[in-house]
Design a protein around this motif. Structure first.
Motif, mmCIF file in Angstrom:
data_model
loop_
_atom_site.group_PDB
_atom_site.id
_atom_site.type_symbol
_atom_site.label_atom_id
_atom_site.label_comp_id
_atom_site.label_asym_id
_atom_site.label_seq_id
_atom_site.Cartn_x
_atom_site.Cartn_y
_atom_site.Cartn_z
ATOM 1 N N TYR A 1 30.593 13.199 -9.092
ATOM 2 C CA TYR A 1 29.987 12.475 -9.520
ATOM 3 C C TYR A 1 27.905 12.879 -10.095
ATOM 4 O O TYR A 1 28.018 13.920 -9.209
ATOM 5 C CB TYR A 1 29.240 11.193 -8.306
ATOM 6 C CG TYR A 1 28.401 11.423 -6.590
ATOM 7 C CD1 TYR A 1 27.292 11.954 -6.459
ATOM 8 C CD2 TYR A 1 28.992 12.062 -6.111
ATOM 9 C CE1 TYR A 1 26.559 12.335 -5.891
ATOM 10 C CE2 TYR A 1 28.721 12.777 -5.392
ATOM 11 C CZ TYR A 1 27.346 12.499 -4.779
ATOM 12 O OH TYR A 1 26.756 13.650 -3.651
ATOM 13 N N SER A 2 27.442 12.233 -10.837
ATOM 14 C CA SER A 2 26.748 13.632 -10.899
ATOM 15 C C SER A 2 25.380 12.875 -11.351
ATOM 16 O O SER A 2 25.607 11.649 -11.823
ATOM 17 C CB SER A 2 26.999 13.937 -12.949
ATOM 18 O OG SER A 2 28.036 14.764 -12.675
ATOM 19 N N ILE A 3 24.259 12.812 -10.026
ATOM 20 C CA ILE A 3 23.068 12.373 -10.062
ATOM 21 C C ILE A 3 21.866 13.642 -9.607
ATOM 22 O O ILE A 3 22.338 14.514 -8.765
ATOM 23 C CB ILE A 3 22.805 11.157 -9.368
ATOM 24 C CG1 ILE A 3 21.991 9.919 -9.402
ATOM 25 C CG2 ILE A 3 23.477 11.982 -8.107
ATOM 26 C CD1 ILE A 3 22.060 9.002 -9.059
ATOM 27 N N TYR B 1 26.147 3.678 -3.534
ATOM 28 C CA TYR B 1 26.586 4.383 -4.207
ATOM 29 C C TYR B 1 27.347 5.680 -3.984
ATOM 30 O O TYR B 1 28.486 5.807 -3.699
ATOM 31 C CB TYR B 1 26.905 4.059 -5.408
ATOM 32 C CG TYR B 1 27.995 4.420 -5.731
ATOM 33 C CD1 TYR B 1 29.295 4.067 -6.216
ATOM 34 C CD2 TYR B 1 27.950 5.904 -6.878
ATOM 35 C CE1 TYR B 1 30.256 4.645 -6.911
ATOM 36 C CE2 TYR B 1 29.025 5.251 -7.128
ATOM 37 C CZ TYR B 1 30.085 5.226 -7.473
ATOM 38 O OH TYR B 1 31.471 5.698 -7.850
ATOM 39 N N VAL B 2 25.818 5.966 -3.828
ATOM 40 C CA VAL B 2 26.031 8.420 -3.493
ATOM 41 C C VAL B 2 26.663 7.432 -2.132
ATOM 42 O O VAL B 2 27.307 8.933 -2.065
ATOM 43 C CB VAL B 2 24.475 8.103 -3.265
ATOM 44 C CG1 VAL B 2 24.772 10.239 -3.054
ATOM 45 C CG2 VAL B 2 24.054 7.901 -5.133
ATOM 46 N N ASN B 3 25.999 7.329 -1.010
ATOM 47 C CA ASN B 3 26.871 7.457 -0.086
ATOM 48 C C ASN B 3 28.199 6.681 -0.138
ATOM 49 O O ASN B 3 28.568 7.872 0.915
ATOM 50 C CB ASN B 3 25.533 6.417 1.678
ATOM 51 C CG ASN B 3 24.547 6.964 1.654
ATOM 52 O OD1 ASN B 3 23.953 8.457 1.360
ATOM 53 N ND2 ASN B 3 23.244 5.821 1.592
ATOM 54 N N TYR B 4 28.820 6.639 -0.356
ATOM 55 C CA TYR B 4 29.992 5.905 -0.597
ATOM 56 C C TYR B 4 30.935 7.002 -0.294
ATOM 57 O O TYR B 4 31.409 7.517 -0.311
ATOM 58 C CB TYR B 4 30.128 4.471 -1.632
ATOM 59 C CG TYR B 4 31.886 4.415 -1.500
ATOM 60 C CD1 TYR B 4 32.240 3.403 -1.347
ATOM 61 C CD2 TYR B 4 32.253 4.778 -2.996
ATOM 62 C CE1 TYR B 4 33.573 3.344 -2.236
ATOM 63 C CE2 TYR B 4 33.101 4.360 -4.111
ATOM 64 C CZ TYR B 4 34.556 4.145 -2.977
ATOM 65 O OH TYR B 4 35.718 3.637 -3.390
ATOM 66 N N CYS B 5 29.916 7.912 -2.270
ATOM 67 C CA CYS B 5 31.025 9.136 -3.057
ATOM 68 C C CYS B 5 31.222 9.769 -1.369
ATOM 69 O O CYS B 5 31.532 10.589 -1.670
ATOM 70 C CB CYS B 5 30.016 9.733 -4.254
ATOM 71 S SG CYS B 5 30.102 8.498 -5.460
ATOM 72 N N LYS B 6 29.844 10.041 -1.111
ATOM 73 C CA LYS B 6 30.193 10.982 0.201
ATOM 74 C C LYS B 6 30.711 11.026 1.280
ATOM 75 O O LYS B 6 31.968 11.610 1.672
ATOM 76 C CB LYS B 6 28.576 11.479 0.969
ATOM 77 C CG LYS B 6 27.280 12.169 -0.137
ATOM 78 C CD LYS B 6 26.189 12.093 0.317
ATOM 79 C CE LYS B 6 25.429 12.885 -0.659
ATOM 80 N NZ LYS B 6 24.083 12.133 -0.004
ATOM 81 N N SER C 1 34.152 11.895 -0.489
ATOM 82 C CA SER C 1 34.025 13.430 -0.127
ATOM 83 C C SER C 1 34.564 13.960 -1.373
ATOM 84 O O SER C 1 35.520 14.461 -1.793
ATOM 85 C CB SER C 1 35.955 13.836 1.069
ATOM 86 O OG SER C 1 35.607 13.441 1.258
ATOM 87 N N TYR C 2 33.956 12.946 -2.844
ATOM 88 C CA TYR C 2 33.934 13.581 -3.983
ATOM 89 C C TYR C 2 32.993 14.541 -4.204
ATOM 90 O O TYR C 2 32.062 15.078 -2.807
ATOM 91 C CB TYR C 2 32.794 12.351 -4.726
ATOM 92 C CG TYR C 2 33.952 10.748 -4.856
ATOM 93 C CD1 TYR C 2 34.766 10.646 -4.180
ATOM 94 C CD2 TYR C 2 33.284 9.896 -5.388
ATOM 95 C CE1 TYR C 2 35.653 9.085 -4.107
ATOM 96 C CE2 TYR C 2 34.336 8.748 -5.789
ATOM 97 C CZ TYR C 2 35.243 8.720 -4.801
ATOM 98 O OH TYR C 2 35.969 7.701 -5.170
#
Length: 335
Positions: free
Chosen positions: A211-213, A228-233, A236-237
């Motif tokens: 993920y890029s932000i 969504y960013v927390n979902y990525c974390k 383990s994205y």
């Protein structure tokens, strides 16, 4: 490895364009020549970038563009090079450039095409040798020939694009483009002065783990984006953010991932420009099997109302874009 026409990896861009001309709805040669003109300008800009540190053309130019952003010296150089190539090529009647307040009339009143272009995306990264790029979008004019292009010619939705692409200047220089029949990438061989087919029929993975932000703006993101960013974390994205749109997009296109630039308190309409950044990349990613939205609507269906219109962008692997849309939709329903 061959593409669907049997053209092998290593085919020159010129030969590839010639063989692909039959795919164009209006196969009279003008679009083929226009793509060659863009490739020529890209070669010249690539030369200027590679010599930048030796010719004192890095750093700020001392002026701001219409967006209020500080222009870099190479922004101005790239803008001049592409405008000159498009004007001299004769196929373009009007140009929309990030670096110019108003449309540029080329004087080619019989030109059939409109080009919207970001001549040098991410140019502030030049000083530290980070990859940068050029983004372009091509439309057929809707007005009568024999006149200058009109605002109606310029303000078309992304669904009306006939071609779009980008050039990435990095460890190698690549030109990636689509005419609506898949996506192909060409790598520049400096010793021969030619682009060669290196990435035929690019297909982006349906999902990924990148993920890029710009998480520095996390506190001002919409709640759905934060979730969504927390979902990525939680899953383990990998966070990968270069800060150069072309470079971030190119990596995610090939490897699978999502690039996000949402609206923030500082940029309530988003920061990226619809006409010469979002639309072009949206066309490419869709042709490669991915997706691009503003969080709720398909990017290419948005109809611009001004030349330098901004919009949020969520682009990349389909499943990842749809996931962030779910979070954004849930946020709207709660509110």
């Amino acid at each position: 490895m061959n593409d669907k026409l049997g053209l092998p990896v290593g085919t020159t861009l010129d030969r590839f364009i010639m063989r692909k001309q039959e795919d164009f709805p209006f196969a009279t040669g003008e679009l083929s020549q226009l793509l060659r003109d863009i490739a020529l300008a890209a070669k010249i800009v690539n030369r200027e970038i590679n010599r930048a540190g030796l010719l004192d053309v890095t750093g700020a130019y001392g002026q701001q563009n219409v967006q209020g952003e500080d222009q870099q010296k190479l922004d101005v150089i790239a803008n001049i090079r592409f405008i000159r190539a498009l004007r001299n090529g004769g196929e373009v009647c009007t140009i929309v450039s990030e670096e110019e307040d108003d449309v540029i009339q080329t004087g080619n009143t019989k030109g059939k095409y409109i080009v919207a272009i970001d001549p040098l995306d991410g140019s502030s990264n030049i000083d530290v040798n980070v990859s940068i790029g050029t983004i372009f979008s091509i439309y057929r004019r809707v007005s009568d020939n024999c006149t200058d292009g009109t605002m109606d010619d310029c303000l078309q939705s992304g669904t009306r694009q006939v071609a779009a692409g980008y050039v990435i200047y990095g460890s190698s220089t690549m030109m990636v483009y689509t005419t609506g029949n898949g996506v192909n990438g060409f790598t520049y061989d400096l010793t021969l002065g030619e682009f060669f087919l290196s990435h035929p029929n690019i297909c982006t993975p349906k999902t990924g783990n990148i993920y890029s932000i710009n998480e520095g703006s996390f506190n001002s993101f919409p709640e759905g984006v934060k979730q969504y960013v927390n979902y990525c974390k939680d899953n383990s994205y990998s966070a990968r953010y270069i800060g150069s749109l072309v470079a971030d997009f190119h990596r995610n296109l090939l490897k699978g991932g999502i690039y996000m630039y949402p609206q923030t308190a500082k940029a309530p309409n988003g920061k990226l420009r619809l006409m010469y950044e979002c639309n072009a990349l949206a066309f490419i990613v869709e042709q490669a099997g991915g997706k691009a939205t503003n969080g709720s609507r398909r990017i290419m269906e948005l109809v611009p109302t001004e030349l330098h219109q901004r919009c949020p962008l969520f682009i990349g692997s389909t499943e990842m874009v749809e996931k962030v849309e779910e979070y954004l939709k849930a946020e709207v329903e709660v509110n």
